[in-house]
Design an enzyme around this catalytic site. Sequence first.
Site, PDB file in Angstrom:
ATOM      1  N   GLY A  32       1.034  -1.237   0.019  1.00  0.00           N
ATOM      2  CA  GLY A  32       0.132  -0.015  -0.070  1.00  0.00           C
ATOM      3  C   GLY A  32       1.117   1.489   0.086  1.00  0.00           C
ATOM      4  O   GLY A  32       2.307   1.189   0.168  1.00  0.00           O
ATOM      5  N   LEU A  33       0.161   2.371  -0.104  1.00  0.00           N
ATOM      6  CA  LEU A  33       1.038   3.575  -0.406  1.00  0.00           C
ATOM      7  C   LEU A  33       1.567   3.958   1.183  1.00  0.00           C
ATOM      8  O   LEU A  33       1.370   3.376   2.003  1.00  0.00           O
ATOM      9  CB  LEU A  33      -0.213   4.855  -0.586  1.00  0.00           C
ATOM     10  CG  LEU A  33      -0.786   4.751  -1.899  1.00  0.00           C
ATOM     11  CD1 LEU A  33      -1.569   5.864  -1.799  1.00  0.00           C
ATOM     12  CD2 LEU A  33       0.458   4.931  -3.014  1.00  0.00           C
ATOM     13  N   SER A  34       2.668   4.845   0.990  1.00  0.00           N
ATOM     14  CA  SER A  34       3.292   5.234   2.252  1.00  0.00           C
ATOM     15  C   SER A  34       2.255   6.205   3.122  1.00  0.00           C
ATOM     16  O   SER A  34       1.405   6.927   2.469  1.00  0.00           O
ATOM     17  CB  SER A  34       4.331   6.248   1.949  1.00  0.00           C
ATOM     18  OG  SER A  34       4.904   7.009   2.962  1.00  0.00           O
ATOM     19  N   GLY A  35       2.218   5.678   4.370  1.00  0.00           N
ATOM     20  CA  GLY A  35       1.196   6.326   5.341  1.00  0.00           C
ATOM     21  C   GLY A  35      -0.135   5.603   5.138  1.00  0.00           C
ATOM     22  O   GLY A  35      -1.031   6.033   5.921  1.00  0.00           O
ATOM     23  N   SER A  36      -0.310   4.528   4.696  1.00  0.00           N
ATOM     24  CA  SER A  36      -1.474   3.761   4.624  1.00  0.00           C
ATOM     25  C   SER A  36      -1.774   2.901   5.917  1.00  0.00           C
ATOM     26  O   SER A  36      -2.928   2.774   6.030  1.00  0.00           O
ATOM     27  CB  SER A  36      -1.435   2.574   3.245  1.00  0.00           C
ATOM     28  OG  SER A  36      -0.436   1.829   3.374  1.00  0.00           O
ATOM     29  N   SER A  39       2.673  -0.421   8.528  1.00  0.00           N
ATOM     30  CA  SER A  39       3.540  -0.937   9.766  1.00  0.00           C
ATOM     31  C   SER A  39       2.557  -0.695  10.944  1.00  0.00           C
ATOM     32  O   SER A  39       2.944  -1.629  11.899  1.00  0.00           O
ATOM     33  CB  SER A  39       4.553   0.270   9.917  1.00  0.00           C
ATOM     34  OG  SER A  39       5.743   0.091   8.860  1.00  0.00           O
ATOM     35  N   SER A 106       5.992  -1.880  -2.191  1.00  0.00           N
ATOM     36  CA  SER A 106       5.803  -2.769  -3.489  1.00  0.00           C
ATOM     37  C   SER A 106       4.800  -2.312  -4.534  1.00  0.00           C
ATOM     38  O   SER A 106       3.733  -3.030  -4.533  1.00  0.00           O
ATOM     39  CB  SER A 106       5.758  -4.384  -3.017  1.00  0.00           C
ATOM     40  OG  SER A 106       4.743  -4.141  -1.955  1.00  0.00           O
TER      41      SER A 106
END
Length: 205
Positions: A32-36, A39, A106
């Site tokens: 997924g996008l950064s910040g989605s 983590s 990815s």
Amino acid sequence: MENIHPIFDRMESRADKERLLGHRGAVVWFTGLSGSGKSTLAIALERRLSARGILCRILDGDNVRCGINAGLGFSGEDRRENIRRVAEVCRLFVDTGVVVLACFVSPTRELRQLAAGIVGPEDFCEVYVATPLAECERRDVKGLYARARRGEIRDFTGISAPFEEPESPALRLDTSGRTVDECVVRILRVLLPALDMKQEAEQQQ
């Protein structure tokens, strides 16, 4: 390769390791996008799995780039090598019976297929964290979107580079409308049956 002599046949097998741990190994691949929220979900899931006695390991994109992939950049070639190395590490963990929680943007289907092919499709659980770009940008906890908008970061996924949505992930989650606990519960519903050795044994009978 003529001087390389693998000892795989003399090592304890994956089945031996899984019997020791009492659960199967697997990879949960968060894309997924950064910040989605990849983590954040992985950290919460790790705690829930640990409480059940399931041994797991988080592999996070930023952490990996501080260590084993420290020498890689963000060119197409380096991104591919980043994912290839990560997938090989995932496979080592899975062969030891560990559940890997892999958090990587990815962005292309080709990269995710590469990872799945190395790990093995039967051990690869793709979770698409489908939080909308506007929400990811609003969070912007790393300040990356703001920098990408200013042209300071080239080929930034979601801004100046595309993200190809998975066609058939094991699970699709939009974190903008759910709590972390709600998302983790949904992941566990998909994941736990795959880790159950008793269920696998019954299916083989």
